[in-house]
Every structure is written in structure tokens, then in C-alpha cells.
Design an enzyme around this catalytic site. Structure first.
Site, PDB file in Angstrom:
ATOM      1  NE  ARG A 231      -4.471  -1.050  -2.709  1.00  0.00           N
ATOM      2  CZ  ARG A 231      -5.068  -1.764  -1.758  1.00  0.00           C
ATOM      3  NH1 ARG A 231      -4.692  -3.006  -1.513  1.00  0.00           N
ATOM      4  NH2 ARG A 231      -6.058  -1.259  -1.049  1.00  0.00           N
ATOM      5  CG  HIS A 279      -7.602  -6.981  -3.781  1.00  0.00           C
ATOM      6  ND1 HIS A 279      -7.297  -5.752  -4.312  1.00  0.00           N
ATOM      7  CD2 HIS A 279      -7.495  -6.809  -2.429  1.00  0.00           C
ATOM      8  CE1 HIS A 279      -7.021  -4.892  -3.350  1.00  0.00           C
ATOM      9  NE2 HIS A 279      -7.135  -5.512  -2.198  1.00  0.00           N
TER      10      HIS A 279
HETATM   11  P1  NDP Z   1       0.246   1.066   7.479  1.00  0.00           P
HETATM   12  O1  NDP Z   1       0.092   2.469   7.018  1.00  0.00           O
HETATM   13  O2  NDP Z   1      -0.072   0.753   8.901  1.00  0.00           O
HETATM   14  O3  NDP Z   1       1.768   0.603   7.239  1.00  0.00           O
HETATM   15  C1  NDP Z   1       2.490   0.955   6.110  1.00  0.00           C
HETATM   16  C2  NDP Z   1       3.939   0.534   6.299  1.00  0.00           C
HETATM   17  O4  NDP Z   1       4.630   0.767   5.068  1.00  0.00           O
HETATM   18  C3  NDP Z   1       4.677   1.301   7.384  1.00  0.00           C
HETATM   19  O5  NDP Z   1       5.545   0.428   8.068  1.00  0.00           O
HETATM   20  C4  NDP Z   1       5.507   2.293   6.590  1.00  0.00           C
HETATM   21  O6  NDP Z   1       6.706   2.650   7.203  1.00  0.00           O
HETATM   22  C5  NDP Z   1       5.808   1.501   5.344  1.00  0.00           C
HETATM   23  N1  NDP Z   1       6.131   2.388   4.228  1.00  0.00           N
HETATM   24  C6  NDP Z   1       5.328   3.283   3.620  1.00  0.00           C
HETATM   25  N2  NDP Z   1       5.995   3.920   2.633  1.00  0.00           N
HETATM   26  C7  NDP Z   1       7.235   3.398   2.631  1.00  0.00           C
HETATM   27  C8  NDP Z   1       8.391   3.637   1.852  1.00  0.00           C
HETATM   28  N3  NDP Z   1       8.403   4.534   0.867  1.00  0.00           N
HETATM   29  N4  NDP Z   1       9.500   2.921   2.112  1.00  0.00           N
HETATM   30  C9  NDP Z   1       9.511   2.011   3.128  1.00  0.00           C
HETATM   31  N5  NDP Z   1       8.457   1.736   3.910  1.00  0.00           N
HETATM   32  C10 NDP Z   1       7.328   2.425   3.661  1.00  0.00           C
HETATM   33  O7  NDP Z   1      -0.618   0.164   6.492  1.00  0.00           O
HETATM   34  P2  NDP Z   1      -1.340  -1.239   6.760  1.00  0.00           P
HETATM   35  O8  NDP Z   1      -0.338  -2.145   7.378  1.00  0.00           O
HETATM   36  O9  NDP Z   1      -2.645  -1.058   7.422  1.00  0.00           O
HETATM   37  O10 NDP Z   1      -1.666  -1.688   5.254  1.00  0.00           O
HETATM   38  C11 NDP Z   1      -0.622  -1.834   4.307  1.00  0.00           C
HETATM   39  C12 NDP Z   1      -1.215  -2.022   2.923  1.00  0.00           C
HETATM   40  O11 NDP Z   1      -1.758  -3.334   2.799  1.00  0.00           O
HETATM   41  C13 NDP Z   1      -2.415  -1.117   2.572  1.00  0.00           C
HETATM   42  O12 NDP Z   1      -1.980   0.171   2.181  1.00  0.00           O
HETATM   43  C14 NDP Z   1      -3.044  -1.876   1.430  1.00  0.00           C
HETATM   44  O13 NDP Z   1      -2.468  -1.455   0.217  1.00  0.00           O
HETATM   45  C15 NDP Z   1      -2.655  -3.335   1.697  1.00  0.00           C
HETATM   46  N6  NDP Z   1      -3.823  -4.145   2.030  1.00  0.00           N
HETATM   47  C16 NDP Z   1      -4.138  -5.200   1.218  1.00  0.00           C
HETATM   48  C17 NDP Z   1      -5.228  -6.013   1.487  1.00  0.00           C
HETATM   49  C18 NDP Z   1      -5.529  -7.198   0.667  1.00  0.00           C
HETATM   50  O14 NDP Z   1      -6.594  -7.820   0.839  1.00  0.00           O
HETATM   51  N7  NDP Z   1      -4.632  -7.585  -0.238  1.00  0.00           N
HETATM   52  C19 NDP Z   1      -6.107  -5.745   2.634  1.00  0.00           C
HETATM   53  C20 NDP Z   1      -5.672  -4.650   3.450  1.00  0.00           C
HETATM   54  C21 NDP Z   1      -4.575  -3.877   3.136  1.00  0.00           C
HETATM   55  P3  NDP Z   1       6.839   3.952   8.170  1.00  0.00           P
HETATM   56  O15 NDP Z   1       5.744   3.838   9.192  1.00  0.00           O
HETATM   57  O16 NDP Z   1       8.179   3.815   8.735  1.00  0.00           O
HETATM   58  O17 NDP Z   1       6.651   5.160   7.294  1.00  0.00           O
END
Ligand code: NDP
Length: 316
Positions: A231, A279
Site C-alpha cells: 500500500r 495499482h
Molecule cells: P496477509 O495478511 O496474508 O499478510 C500480511 C503479512 O504482513 C504477514 O506476514 C504479517 O506478518 C505482515 N505484517 C503485518 N503487519 C506487520 C508489521 N507491523 N510488521 C511486520 N510484518 C507485518 O496479507 P496478503 O499477503 O493477502 O496481502 C498483503 C497486502 O498486499 C494487502 O494488505 C494489500 O495491501 C496488498 N495487495 C496489493 C495488491 C495490488 O494489486 N497491488 C493486490 C492484493 C493485495 P504476521 O503474520 O507475522 O503478523
């Protein structure tokens, strides 16, 4: 398969509804699909609501929902609604095609940075046939993925199989064969210290906002590059531009921005080391999305919690 289950579609404009209806009818003919603003739609009788960017307050009138299904993987914009029904389970978009598209986008972005394709595109516009040899390959390049969740895990495996050296960082340790895993603030510095291409696949939360700032970028080796498909809010654009201008960073591929569409006045548009994509990294076909959502409804109807359920405690 579904006994008297109603799904109201609130995604996009009305013309999009017919294609959702066609897809669901082919996959789950017994699911009752209705346009949310249709006179026949009685909000109290709707079980599931499919949304992307509804107006603030518009979802609150559906008071008996079993779940809200988001047509995207990021749900941060929905939670900004002051009237959002936080007690209703919220499910994020997933499915194989969503992951495959993101795997391929990030692989393309990494190769594009290695081969300096932004420079080639600029040269072609001016009919310049200038060759600068690039000898770096995937095998000698370390990609560091911030956010090893659903998408990050898939991307890490694909890059590893492609031949990149891959390391991942997230809040909690995520073990993926062949990938070095780092966790938490304590290991962030060590993670960053060896990264040639930093990829953000983090969700937008209070903790990740502005995470990729001047201090973080300075911990990357000189000449590192950035891919942001998470994001826009995660990246401090002023710091990114400064790092590109002073040579600390050697390139960036950006798919997401603080303000979308990216404002006309943004310096990112014309920066010689920045590739802007609209995006567009990963949006699965309607057929795939409908199949995934029908599966999610099936799970919930059978008491199985879907894998990609928003967790208010984690904030994503
Ligand atoms: P998930 O919820 O499956 O994964 C999120 C990851 O981020 C987890 O590994 C989590 O770690 C980590 N994380 C969250 N907060 C923190 C933090 N404060 N510090 C360190 N690590 C953190 O999400 P997805 O993989 O499904 O999607 C990720 C993002 O990709 C979406 O939220 C969206 O914003 C973006 N996206 C973009 C698209 C595009 O077209 N550009 C399309 C689809 C998604 P842990 O589990 O250890 O907490």
C-alpha cells in the site's frame, strides 16, 4: 449447496452486477444474488454483502450479515468508515489466481529493475540505441520481502524457484523452505543489510504506515532497489525520492500510492528511475473471484472459518 442464502453485490456500478450474477449462477446456481440497491433487496434478509469501496455508512443498514466479503485483499479503506459494522466477520480476497498474478508482477518488477527496462523505454522514446551491459543475474541478487503472509509467501516461493536469493521479514517468523526468515523490529536491520531488491507486501495498518522511511532506506545497501505492491501509505515518498536522487537507491517499481490515481503533479511520474504501474499488480478474473467467494460462503455455512478473515487484533 446453499439453502436460502442471499448475497447482495455492492461492488462497482450496476453493470458489473450482471457479470457477478452470471459467474455465481454458473458456479453456485442456488445462491440468491441481488444488486444491493435493487428495490427487491431487503437489507435485513441479506446474508452476505460483497463490497469494494462502498460509501461511508452504506453498509450499516445490512443488520443481519453473516459476513462481508471484500473484492480486494486490502481492507484498510473499509475500516476507515466511521459506521463500519466491526462485529461482522470481514473476509479478504484470495484464491490461486490472485496469488499467481502477484507472483508474476513481482518477478517482472525484479527482472525489470535488474535489466533497467525504465532506461530502455526512455531511450526508445528518443530513438537512442545505447547499450549498457548488465551482468547481474537472479542468482546473484537477494530479494527481501516485507510481509510474508498469503501473497508474500507465494511470491517468495516463486522468486526462489526462479533462482533469486530470497529472504523474508514479518512480525512473526514464517518458515518457508529455501528462504531465510527474519521477524520483528529486532531483526529488521539484519534483514535489510543484505537486500538488493526490497519488496513490500505489507498490509496498511497503523504500524506499517510510513514504515519505509529515510531511516529504513538508509539501512539498505547502497544501490538497492524497491518494489512496492503493498500500500502507498507504507512509503514516505519524500524520503524515497531523496534516496533515488542522491544515488542511495538505484530504482523503484511502484504499484500503489498514498493518493490514487497518482496526482498529475507527482515527481514519481517522470523520475528516470521510477516505474509507475496503476495499482494493477493483482486482480483476479471475475470467474476466479466468484469461485473463491462461493467457496468462502460454503465454508462459513458449514462452520469453517475462512483462511483470510480480517483480524481486528492484528489490524489486518
Ligand atoms: P496477509 O495478511 O496474508 O499478510 C500480511 C503479512 O504482513 C504477514 O506476514 C504479517 O506478518 C505482515 N505484517 C503485518 N503487519 C506487520 C508489521 N507491523 N510488521 C511486520 N510484518 C507485518 O496479507 P496478503 O499477503 O493477502 O496481502 C498483503 C497486502 O498486499 C494487502 O494488505 C494489500 O495491501 C496488498 N495487495 C496489493 C495488491 C495490488 O494489486 N497491488 C493486490 C492484493 C493485495 P504476521 O503474520 O507475522 O503478523
Amino acid at each position: 449447496m446453499f439453502n436460502m442464502v442471499t448475497l447482495a453485490v455492492a461492488e462497482g456500478e450496476y453493470p458489473a452486477f450482471q457479470s457477478w450474477k452470471d459467474e455465481f449462477s454458473a458456479i453456485a446456481p442456488d445462491l440468491d444474488i441481488i444488486w444491493w440497491e435493487d428495490a427487491q433487496c431487503i437489507p435485513d434478509r441479506v446474508d452476505y454483502l460483497l463490497v469494494w469501496k462502498p460509501a461511508h455508512g452504506a453498509v450499516a443498514r445490512f443488520r443481519n450479515l453473516k459476513a462481508i466479503l471484500c473484492a480486494g485483499a486490502g481492507v484498510d479503506h473499509l475500516l476507515a468508515d466511521p459506521h463500519w459494522p466491526h462485529d461482522v466477520p470481514l473476509v479478504r480476497m484470495g484464491g490461486r489466481e490472485t496469488a499467481a498474478l502477484m507472483e508474476e508482477y513481482v518477478t517482472w518488477a525484479c527482472l525489470s529493475l535488474l535489466r533497467e527496462t525504465r532506461t530502455w523505454a526512455r531511450q526508445q522514446e528518443r530513438r537512442i540505441f545505447h547499450r549498457r551491459l548488465v551482468t547481474r543475474t537472479a542468482a546473484t541478487t537477494t530479494v527481501g520481502i516485507m510481509g510474508m503472509g498469503h501473497l508474500g509467501g507465494h511470491v517468495a516461493r516463486r522468486l526462489h524457484h526462479f533462482g533469486f536469493k530470497v529472504r523474508g521479514w514479518s512480525r512473526t517468523r514464517r518458515e518457508v523452505p529455501g528462504i531465510r526468515s527474519f521477524a520483528g523490529a529486532g531483526e529488521l536491520g539484519e534483514f535489510l543489510s543484505q537486500v538488493d531488491i526490497l519488496v513490500s507486501l505489507l498490509p496498511n495498518t497503523a504500524q506499517t504506515r510510513d514504515m519505509i522511511d529515510a531511516a529504513l532506506l538508509s539501512r539498505l545497501p547502497r544501490g538497492a532497489m524497491l518494489v512496492n505492491a503493498g500500500r502507498g501509505e507504507q512509503v514516505c515518498e519524500v524520503s524515497l525520492l531523496a534516496a533515488l536522487d542522491n544515488g542511495h537507491l538505484a530504482g523503484a517499481v511502484l504499484d500503489v500510492f498514498r493518493e490514487e490515481p497518482l496526482p498529475m503533479a507527482s515527481r514519481l511520474w517522470e523520475h528516470p528511475m521510477v516505474t509507475v504501474t496503476p495499482h494493477a499488480a493483482s486482480e483476479a478474473s471475475r470467474t476466479e473471484q466468484a469461485a473463491y467467494l462461493a467457496e468462502v460462503i460454503h465454508e462459513i455455512e458449514h462452520g469453517v472459518p475462512p483462511a483470510l478473515l480480517y483480524d481486528a487484533g492484528r489490524g489486518y
